[in-house]
Scaffold this motif. Structure first.
Motif, PDB file in Angstrom:
ATOM      1  N   ALA A 198       0.843  -1.189   0.000  1.00 55.78           N
ATOM      2  CA  ALA A 198       0.000   0.000   0.000  1.00 55.78           C
ATOM      3  C   ALA A 198       0.880   1.241   0.000  1.00 55.78           C
ATOM      4  O   ALA A 198       1.923   1.280   0.638  1.00 55.78           O
ATOM      5  N   GLY A 199       0.466   2.239  -0.739  1.00 52.42           N
ATOM      6  CA  GLY A 199       1.226   3.480  -0.727  1.00 52.42           C
ATOM      7  C   GLY A 199       2.257   3.562  -1.833  1.00 52.42           C
ATOM      8  O   GLY A 199       2.697   4.639  -2.183  1.00 52.42           O
ATOM      9  N   THR A 200       2.661   2.433  -2.410  1.00 53.99           N
ATOM     10  CA  THR A 200       3.589   2.497  -3.533  1.00 53.99           C
ATOM     11  C   THR A 200       2.791   2.482  -4.837  1.00 53.99           C
ATOM     12  O   THR A 200       1.664   2.000  -4.875  1.00 53.99           O
ATOM     13  N   MET A 201       3.382   3.037  -5.875  1.00 56.44           N
ATOM     14  CA  MET A 201       2.747   3.040  -7.189  1.00 56.44           C
ATOM     15  C   MET A 201       2.592   1.609  -7.677  1.00 56.44           C
ATOM     16  O   MET A 201       3.515   0.816  -7.598  1.00 56.44           O
ATOM     17  N   ALA A 202       1.438   1.283  -8.192  1.00 50.57           N
ATOM     18  CA  ALA A 202       1.254  -0.052  -8.739  1.00 50.57           C
ATOM     19  C   ALA A 202       2.141  -0.204  -9.967  1.00 50.57           C
ATOM     20  O   ALA A 202       2.174   0.659 -10.830  1.00 50.57           O
ATOM     21  N   LYS A 203       2.899  -1.264  -9.996  1.00 48.17           N
ATOM     22  CA  LYS A 203       3.809  -1.463 -11.112  1.00 48.17           C
ATOM     23  C   LYS A 203       3.266  -2.482 -12.111  1.00 48.17           C
ATOM     24  O   LYS A 203       3.880  -2.732 -13.137  1.00 48.17           O
ATOM     25  N   ARG A 204       2.161  -3.089 -11.737  1.00 45.65           N
ATOM     26  CA  ARG A 204       1.547  -4.040 -12.660  1.00 45.65           C
ATOM     27  C   ARG A 204       0.052  -3.721 -12.723  1.00 45.65           C
ATOM     28  O   ARG A 204      -0.715  -4.090 -11.836  1.00 45.65           O
ATOM     29  N   ILE A 205      -0.351  -3.019 -13.778  1.00 46.36           N
ATOM     30  CA  ILE A 205      -1.760  -2.663 -13.952  1.00 46.36           C
ATOM     31  C   ILE A 205      -2.259  -3.398 -15.190  1.00 46.36           C
ATOM     32  O   ILE A 205      -1.748  -3.199 -16.293  1.00 46.36           O
ATOM     33  N   THR A 206      -3.203  -4.284 -14.986  1.00 44.47           N
ATOM     34  CA  THR A 206      -3.614  -5.153 -16.081  1.00 44.47           C
ATOM     35  C   THR A 206      -4.951  -4.735 -16.697  1.00 44.47           C
ATOM     36  O   THR A 206      -5.436  -5.393 -17.611  1.00 44.47           O
ATOM     37  N   LYS A 207      -5.545  -3.633 -16.185  1.00 41.79           N
ATOM     38  CA  LYS A 207      -6.758  -3.079 -16.817  1.00 41.79           C
ATOM     39  C   LYS A 207      -6.474  -1.626 -17.173  1.00 41.79           C
ATOM     40  O   LYS A 207      -5.762  -0.937 -16.444  1.00 41.79           O
ATOM     41  N   ARG A 208      -7.064  -1.169 -18.257  1.00 44.70           N
ATOM     42  CA  ARG A 208      -6.829   0.208 -18.667  1.00 44.70           C
ATOM     43  C   ARG A 208      -7.237   1.153 -17.549  1.00 44.70           C
ATOM     44  O   ARG A 208      -8.362   1.084 -17.053  1.00 44.70           O
ATOM     45  N   PRO A 209      -6.315   2.039 -17.112  1.00 42.49           N
ATOM     46  CA  PRO A 209      -6.657   2.969 -16.039  1.00 42.49           C
ATOM     47  C   PRO A 209      -7.867   3.821 -16.420  1.00 42.49           C
ATOM     48  O   PRO A 209      -7.992   4.247 -17.577  1.00 42.49           O
ATOM     49  N   ALA A 210      -8.750   4.074 -15.448  1.00 38.41           N
ATOM     50  CA  ALA A 210     -10.003   4.792 -15.712  1.00 38.41           C
ATOM     51  C   ALA A 210      -9.742   6.189 -16.273  1.00 38.41           C
ATOM     52  O   ALA A 210     -10.524   6.709 -17.061  1.00 38.41           O
ATOM     53  N   SER A 211      -8.598   6.771 -15.881  1.00 42.96           N
ATOM     54  CA  SER A 211      -8.320   8.144 -16.311  1.00 42.96           C
ATOM     55  C   SER A 211      -7.895   8.230 -17.781  1.00 42.96           C
ATOM     56  O   SER A 211      -7.830   9.317 -18.341  1.00 42.96           O
ATOM     57  N   TRP A 212      -7.564   7.095 -18.371  1.00 41.84           N
ATOM     58  CA  TRP A 212      -7.139   7.135 -19.770  1.00 41.84           C
ATOM     59  C   TRP A 212      -8.378   7.251 -20.652  1.00 41.84           C
ATOM     60  O   TRP A 212      -9.350   6.501 -20.488  1.00 41.84           O
ATOM     61  N   THR A 213      -8.326   8.181 -21.624  1.00 43.63           N
ATOM     62  CA  THR A 213      -9.508   8.388 -22.453  1.00 43.63           C
ATOM     63  C   THR A 213      -9.538   7.438 -23.642  1.00 43.63           C
ATOM     64  O   THR A 213     -10.537   7.283 -24.308  1.00 43.63           O
ATOM     65  N   LYS A 214      -8.415   6.843 -23.953  1.00 45.40           N
ATOM     66  CA  LYS A 214      -8.403   5.817 -25.002  1.00 45.40           C
ATOM     67  C   LYS A 214      -7.571   4.632 -24.526  1.00 45.40           C
ATOM     68  O   LYS A 214      -6.957   4.688 -23.459  1.00 45.40           O
ATOM     69  N   GLU A 215      -7.558   3.577 -25.326  1.00 45.57           N
ATOM     70  CA  GLU A 215      -6.877   2.350 -24.906  1.00 45.57           C
ATOM     71  C   GLU A 215      -5.412   2.631 -24.546  1.00 45.57           C
ATOM     72  O   GLU A 215      -4.934   2.195 -23.511  1.00 45.57           O
TER      73      GLU A 215
END
Ligand SMILES: [Cu+2]
Length: 693
Positions: free
Chosen positions: A553-570
């Motif tokens: 907790a508290g560290t940046m996730a280094k493995r994100i396997t779903k498109r982040p919600a803030s991204w407007t495109k893929e």
């Protein structure tokens, strides 16, 4: 001559210089320097002894133009060495012992063979195992070159690249044993037995009669006899094989990989079970073996990433002391980690079990074959092509020579009805060795599953309740709570010291406990503060595994396997990355804009486990070495160490598996690296991750 005990209270730089001098054989000169600055002191301050103080590695010169990718080795009666190569040649190397000014000489004896991965000498002839046959090579006219290549026996090949064949091993009755590797299917992502007897050991008579011996082999690249004449083979991690291991192999055994069982209805098969009879439950193999009668648990497991990643040649010490104090123990090579382990077995209730220790690392290439030279030194034949190794050379032949000094080691570990007995090569400090807290013991296991490899499972600490040290200081009898049959037990003894104060050269061993022996238990009472309570608390599985693999907790996730919600495109850019045989990424260079939104789709189309990890420029090896230090927890943590140098990563992918990760490229342009951090892979499995403005 010993100089190290005098090397005290000098500056560190001087010590290093002295060490180098002594290694260079100029110890006399070092001695002079030492005398001027020496002050007697305790050995606590002395430079720790290293493997090289006891076993020296000597490289044999190899003539230019000879590609000595060793597949098999044998010592000939005159002390020469015969070596077959993956390029299909056989070389005779005279004067291989490199003594004085006499240099080895090389003579080509045969050529044009199909990747021979084993060689033996018998009654004046050389035998090699090509991919599809045992061949006898004979020099008819005495000109030093084979002119008769005679087939002894052949078996089918499908043409699959992974159908390696090993041997022959001559039995005392003159029959030959060979082992046949499974093929590998990239589309299925697991081993395949495409033609009869792939995944089997076969016995062949000199006149070409074949009997199938045992099934369930996966990649059985090494096999040999112990002093009792029993046959053991080494196995590599893979499908149905959680970690490297050594098994005693007898007629009718099923050694674990289910694919080869499809041939059990052919004439001569000593087995009648089929692949679908093998439960794929992920339980420990030992537990499944209680329900599948033919399934034989290994004698010794070699923990993956710690004591090797690709078990290879096996050699019994029958040198009668010429190679040091480990008579009748096995030495086992490792291809990927370029090192040798030491194995001591015992037979308990009719089954073999025993312990494996680190022995000697630092070989120049990937170890495939080990043999004894005529003087009792060990030869190691090596090759790395297609299979990366810690030793950077593509091929090599090295001699390992005992210096005559006995290292302070755990010589062996024996199972006791209530614990273990550790035997040392030299007397211990009896007071220290009698303290239970200098020992740590942890039991663990691997999943027996069709999937590739296995994380470490069910690890639980054991409690050392008491220790009795023998009068001569050579044995420590440990009474241990929490030992489990069918489990591997990590035994560390870091706090033990010799009677002269020195630490153990290696302080860890791994004992595979298949059976408790019968016999008397020691009467040692539980400590006052109730070992029961200690047991209860330590008996919980070590830290919840799935939680450990997630970022803290508290560290940046280094493995994100779903498109982040803030991204407007893929993504701004999507990059497909695959793997190629020989530990390569495909492509080997990626180019992205600083700060851009990146999607990497990583597809593992290789025959082993890999991950995809982006690290800061120039830190790939450092991060890889941190991953290696995860030890037993490595695989369950996807070989992802906690470090700021590691930026983004996938999980550890099974063969055939795909994972997409999303991340924002660094703002700082530069040549970053993407690397697979699996032990042994990270040295070579790298690509350039170019970040541009
Ligand atoms: Cu890898």
């Amino acid at each position: 001559m010993r100089i190290k005990s005098h090397l005290i209270h000098l500056t560190k730089a001087t010590l290093v210089a002295l060490c180098l001098l002594s290694l260079g054989g100029q110890a006399g000169m070092a001695q002079e320097n030492v005398e001027t600055g020496s002050i007697p002191t305790t050995s606590e301050d002395a430079i720790p002894e290293v493997e090289d103080d006891f076993y020296k590695l000597i490289s044999l010169p190899i003539p230019e133009g000879v590609i000595l990718e060793v597949g098999g080795l044998a010592t000939l009666p005159d002390g020469s060495i015969a070596a077959c190569t993956r390029r299909g040649e056989v070389w005779i190397i005279s004067n291989p012992n490199v003594s004085g000014n006499i240099k080895p000489t090389y003579r080509r004896f045969a050529y044009g063979l199909h990747e021979p991965l084993g060689l033996a000498y018998k009654d004046g002839d050389i035998y090699v195992t090509q991919r599809s046959e045992i061949t006898r090579l004979r020099d008819m006219d005495g000109d030093g070159e084979a002119d008769a290549y005679d087939k002894v026996y052949s078996w089918p090949l499908s043409g699959n690249y992974h159908e390696y064949s090993y041997g022959p091993l001559f039995k005392p009755n003159g029959n030959m044993l060979v082992t046949l590797n499974l093929g590998w299917s990239n589309s299925l992502g697991h081993g395949v037995s495409l033609v009869p007897w792939r995944g089997w050991m076969l016995e062949i008579t000199p006149d070409g009669q074949m009997t199938p011996v045992a099934a369930g082999l996966r990649s059985p690249s090494g096999f040999g006899f112990n002093e009792a004449g029993d046959v053991f083979y080494t196995e590599n991690q893979g499908d149905w094989v959680g970690s490297g291991r050594i098994s005693h192999i007898e007629k009718g055994d099923f050694l674990g990989n289910a694919e080869s069982l499809r041939w059990t209805d052919l004439p001569g098969s000593p087995l009648n079970i089929k692949p679908q009879d093998i439960p794929n439950t992920g339980e420990p193999l030992y537990d499944v073996a209680k329900r599948v009668e033919a399934l034989k648990p290994p004698a010794v497991w070699l923990p993956h990433g710690i004591l090797g990643i690709s078990t290879s040649g096996i050699l019994n010490d029958n040198t009668n002391g010429k190679f040091g104090p480990f008579s009748n123990q096995f030495f086992v090579g490792d291809q990927g980690q370029s090192k040798i382990m030491r194995v001591a077995l015992e037979k308990v209730k009719g089954q073999y079990q025993g312990v494996v220790f680190p022995f000697r690392e630092g070989f120049s290439s990937g170890i495939l074959r080990l043999i004894w030279g005529s003087d009792g030194a060990m030869f190691s034949g090596m090759t790395s092509r297609g299979w990366s190794s810690t030793g950077k050379e593509l091929f090599g032949l090295q001699r390992l020579v005992w210096t005559g000094r006995t290292p302070f080691e755990m010589k062996t570990v024996r199972a006791m009805p209530d614990g273990f007995e550790i035997e040392f090569t030299q007397p211990v400090n009896r007071t220290l060795a009698a303290d239970p807290s200098v020992y740590q013991i942890t039991g663990f296991n691997y999943k027996y599953q069709a999937e590739y490899g296995s994380p470490v499972i069910n690890n639980e600490k054991c409690t050392v309740r008491g220790v009795v040290v023998s009068e001569d200081g050579l044995k420590a009898r440990l009474v241990v709570d929490g030992l489990r049959e069918g489990y591997i037990h990590e035994i560390t003894a870091e706090g033990v010291r010799g009677a002269d104060g020195k630490p153990l050269l290696h302080h860890v061993g791994y004992y595979t406990l298949n059976q408790f022996p019968d016999g008397e238990k020691l009467a040692i009472a539980a400590p006052a503060h109730s070992s029961h309570a200690a047991m209860a608390s330590s008996a919980k599985p070590a830290a919840t595994k799935s939680a450990a693999a997630k970022p803290a907790a508290g560290t940046m996730a280094k493995r994100i396997t779903k498109r982040p919600a803030s991204w407007t495109k893929e993504s701004d850019i999507t990059i497909n990355v695959g793997t190629k045989p020989g530990l390569k990424f495909d492509p080997s260079q990626i180019r992205v804009k600083a700060g851009s939104k990146v999607k990497v789709v990583f597809h593992n189309n290789d025959d082993m486990l890999h991950n995809f990890v982006v690290v800061l420029p120039g830190t790939a090896i450092e991060v890889g070495e941190m991953a290696m230090k995860l030890g037993l927890e490595g695989q369950e943590k996807d070989y992802i160490p906690q470090t700021d140098k590691l930026l983004y990563h996938t999980k550890l992918l099974q063969p055939g598996e795909t994972e997409a990760i999303y991340f924002e490229a660094p703002d700082e342009p530069g040549d970053y690296t993407f690397v697979c951090t699996v032990p042994g892979h990270f040295y070579v499995m790298q690509g350039t991750f170019k970040v541009v403005q």
